[in-house]
Design an enzyme around this catalytic site. Sequence first.
Site, PDB file in Angstrom:
ATOM      1  N   CYS A  51      11.172   6.703  17.815  1.00 29.63           N
ATOM      2  CA  CYS A  51      12.185   5.899  18.520  1.00 29.63           C
ATOM      3  C   CYS A  51      12.974   4.982  17.586  1.00 29.63           C
ATOM      4  O   CYS A  51      14.014   4.456  17.971  1.00 29.63           O
ATOM      5  CB  CYS A  51      11.530   5.095  19.638  1.00 29.63           C
ATOM      6  SG  CYS A  51      10.712   6.152  20.841  1.00 29.63           S
ATOM      7  N   HIS A  60      16.397  -0.483  21.564  1.00 26.95           N
ATOM      8  CA  HIS A  60      15.801   0.775  22.018  1.00 26.95           C
ATOM      9  C   HIS A  60      15.264   0.533  23.429  1.00 26.95           C
ATOM     10  O   HIS A  60      14.630  -0.495  23.685  1.00 26.95           O
ATOM     11  CB  HIS A  60      14.684   1.193  21.064  1.00 26.95           C
ATOM     12  CG  HIS A  60      13.839   2.278  21.616  1.00 26.95           C
ATOM     13  ND1 HIS A  60      14.391   3.439  22.092  1.00 26.95           N
ATOM     14  CD2 HIS A  60      12.503   2.385  21.831  1.00 26.95           C
ATOM     15  CE1 HIS A  60      13.425   4.218  22.566  1.00 26.95           C
ATOM     16  NE2 HIS A  60      12.273   3.592  22.417  1.00 26.95           N
ATOM     17  N   ASN A  72      13.618   6.370  28.524  1.00 25.18           N
ATOM     18  CA  ASN A  72      13.487   6.249  27.071  1.00 25.18           C
ATOM     19  C   ASN A  72      13.982   7.553  26.440  1.00 25.18           C
ATOM     20  O   ASN A  72      13.345   8.591  26.576  1.00 25.18           O
ATOM     21  CB  ASN A  72      12.005   6.000  26.739  1.00 25.18           C
ATOM     22  CG  ASN A  72      11.742   5.864  25.254  1.00 25.18           C
ATOM     23  OD1 ASN A  72      12.587   6.226  24.430  1.00 25.18           O
ATOM     24  ND2 ASN A  72      10.566   5.360  24.909  1.00 25.18           N
TER      25      ASN A  72
HETATM   26  N1  COA Z   1       2.332   5.988  38.556  1.00 22.28           N
HETATM   27  C1  COA Z   1       1.357   5.286  39.177  1.00 22.28           C
HETATM   28  N2  COA Z   1       0.312   4.759  38.518  1.00 22.28           N
HETATM   29  C2  COA Z   1       0.271   4.939  37.184  1.00 22.28           C
HETATM   30  C3  COA Z   1       1.236   5.672  36.488  1.00 22.28           C
HETATM   31  C4  COA Z   1       2.302   6.209  37.224  1.00 22.28           C
HETATM   32  N3  COA Z   1       3.291   6.901  36.658  1.00 22.28           N
HETATM   33  N4  COA Z   1       0.921   5.698  35.179  1.00 22.28           N
HETATM   34  C5  COA Z   1      -0.219   5.012  35.044  1.00 22.28           C
HETATM   35  N5  COA Z   1      -0.626   4.567  36.260  1.00 22.28           N
HETATM   36  C6  COA Z   1      -1.802   3.771  36.588  1.00 22.28           C
HETATM   37  C7  COA Z   1      -2.932   3.944  35.595  1.00 22.28           C
HETATM   38  O1  COA Z   1      -3.682   5.087  35.883  1.00 22.28           O
HETATM   39  C8  COA Z   1      -3.697   2.672  35.786  1.00 22.28           C
HETATM   40  O2  COA Z   1      -4.510   2.810  36.927  1.00 22.28           O
HETATM   41  P1  COA Z   1      -5.983   2.151  36.972  1.00 22.28           P
HETATM   42  O3  COA Z   1      -5.744   0.669  36.841  1.00 22.28           O
HETATM   43  O4  COA Z   1      -6.481   2.575  38.308  1.00 22.28           O
HETATM   44  O5  COA Z   1      -6.700   2.734  35.804  1.00 22.28           O
HETATM   45  C9  COA Z   1      -2.616   1.633  36.106  1.00 22.28           C
HETATM   46  O6  COA Z   1      -1.470   2.399  36.526  1.00 22.28           O
HETATM   47  C10 COA Z   1      -2.239   0.766  34.936  1.00 22.28           C
HETATM   48  O7  COA Z   1      -2.073   1.587  33.801  1.00 22.28           O
HETATM   49  P2  COA Z   1      -1.558   1.027  32.433  1.00 22.28           P
HETATM   50  O8  COA Z   1      -1.449   2.125  31.432  1.00 22.28           O
HETATM   51  O9  COA Z   1      -2.357  -0.179  32.054  1.00 22.28           O
HETATM   52  O10 COA Z   1      -0.098   0.573  32.885  1.00 22.28           O
HETATM   53  P3  COA Z   1       0.933  -0.320  32.136  1.00 22.28           P
HETATM   54  O11 COA Z   1       1.276  -1.468  32.953  1.00 22.28           O
HETATM   55  O12 COA Z   1       0.569  -0.564  30.699  1.00 22.28           O
HETATM   56  O13 COA Z   1       2.229   0.626  32.123  1.00 22.28           O
HETATM   57  C11 COA Z   1       3.381   2.069  30.595  1.00 22.28           C
HETATM   58  C12 COA Z   1       2.164   1.875  31.480  1.00 22.28           C
HETATM   59  C13 COA Z   1       3.284   3.396  29.874  1.00 22.28           C
HETATM   60  C14 COA Z   1       4.624   2.029  31.461  1.00 22.28           C
HETATM   61  C15 COA Z   1       3.444   0.895  29.566  1.00 22.28           C
HETATM   62  O14 COA Z   1       2.182   0.740  28.979  1.00 22.28           O
HETATM   63  C16 COA Z   1       4.448   1.098  28.482  1.00 22.28           C
HETATM   64  O15 COA Z   1       5.648   1.109  28.729  1.00 22.28           O
HETATM   65  N6  COA Z   1       3.990   1.199  27.212  1.00 22.28           N
HETATM   66  C17 COA Z   1       4.812   1.275  26.062  1.00 22.28           C
HETATM   67  C18 COA Z   1       5.614   2.495  26.079  1.00 22.28           C
HETATM   68  C19 COA Z   1       6.448   2.617  24.873  1.00 22.28           C
HETATM   69  O16 COA Z   1       7.130   1.720  24.547  1.00 22.28           O
HETATM   70  N7  COA Z   1       6.354   3.769  24.270  1.00 22.28           N
HETATM   71  C20 COA Z   1       7.151   4.252  23.232  1.00 22.28           C
HETATM   72  C21 COA Z   1       7.328   3.338  22.129  1.00 22.28           C
HETATM   73  S1  COA Z   1       8.986   3.477  21.786  1.00 22.28           S
END
Ligand code: COA
Length: 322
Positions: free
Chosen positions: A118, A249, A279
């Site tokens: 990214c 980004h 993204n």
């Molecule tokens: N829909 C519903 N629930 C979802 C889900 C979805 N699409 N994806 C994950 N969950 C659930 C998980 O299973 C978890 O459930 P649990 O608590 O029962 O285990 C809960 O939501 C929380 O998951 P978590 O991974 O802690 O969520 P989060 O708040 O961290 O959000 C992302 C997840 C991926 C959106 C977030 O972590 C993120 O944006 N990370 C960085 C991404 C990024 O920048 N990546 C590239 C770098 S450029």
Amino acid sequence: MRISACGAYIPSEVLTNFDLEKIVDTSDKWITERTGIKERRIEKDKSTSFMAFEAVKNLLKNFKNPKEILENTLGIIVATSTPDYLFPSTACIVQGELIKEYKLDNPPQVCFDVLAACSGFIYSLYNAYNLLKNSEKKYFIVIGSERYSKIVNWEDRSTCILFGDGAGAVLLEKTEKDHFLAFDIGSDGRQKHLLYVPCVGQDSEKNYFLKMKGNEVFKIAVRTLEKSILNVLKKANVSPEEISYVIPHQANIRILKLVSERTKIPLEKFFINIEKFGNTSAASIPLALKEAWDKNLIKKDDLVVFTAFGGGFTWGSTLIRF
Ligand code: COA
């Protein structure tokens, strides 16, 4: 050196959060609240090089004589993690198409891809800036083009909801005055297991889709973007209040809100279009820039920061006086 034009290619197919509800166990509410994304574009038929080529053609519409621009262009860099081939590079494919389209006798010569996930667009700008400085030519084309729809696992709700396809391109022009005030570029390969895409042929892997520990990446992204923005401001002796826009980004609206709080640059100054595109990795900054540019938001002398964080880990920021 300055950015003198930009272009984009936006795939026509829209995939909404409601469409995703039919594919994986998720909801529009969860995706909107946790990421800020409402929909993303998917390119079903065309390749990354096609999108890159279209973005350049769109950019060249700004000029009466595109052939003259291209023949005074040192090279092409395509920032991508989703190339058509490992080789030839996407940039070489684009160059070949440009030669045919514009009947070039003296085409851009320094053509290669940059793989910095990214952060690829900032890495590419940094490369192009330094290559062009030491050249007789006047221009360099920098493109971000991505087709993440081909590398995400459409059964993994924690990743497939995040990404989208698209391409953006900018023309870097050598000018007497340097509009680039500073760069901050970095990488740290120690946590490669948190975000990666295996290559075909990696025997230890069961599939070749993107894998991410989102929660951990999130925290590192916030801290790193904050530090990188503050570094670039410090290098140029510019304060957060002087910034007109941050073109970041677009990974997650919550990341951007936290970075805004920590850098004390108000969120209104962050140009955000994540709701429409998700993204798009290396394409997200040039796509956002193109939209801000078309809306006439960026005025002469505005101080604008580009900033990105991605797999590697890699990061980069640049501060430009437009
Ligand atoms: N829909 C519903 N629930 C979802 C889900 C979805 N699409 N994806 C994950 N969950 C659930 C998980 O299973 C978890 O459930 P649990 O608590 O029962 O285990 C809960 O939501 C929380 O998951 P978590 O991974 O802690 O969520 P989060 O708040 O961290 O959000 C992302 C997840 C991926 C959106 C977030 O972590 C993120 O944006 N990370 C960085 C991404 C990024 O920048 N990546 C590239 C770098 S450029």
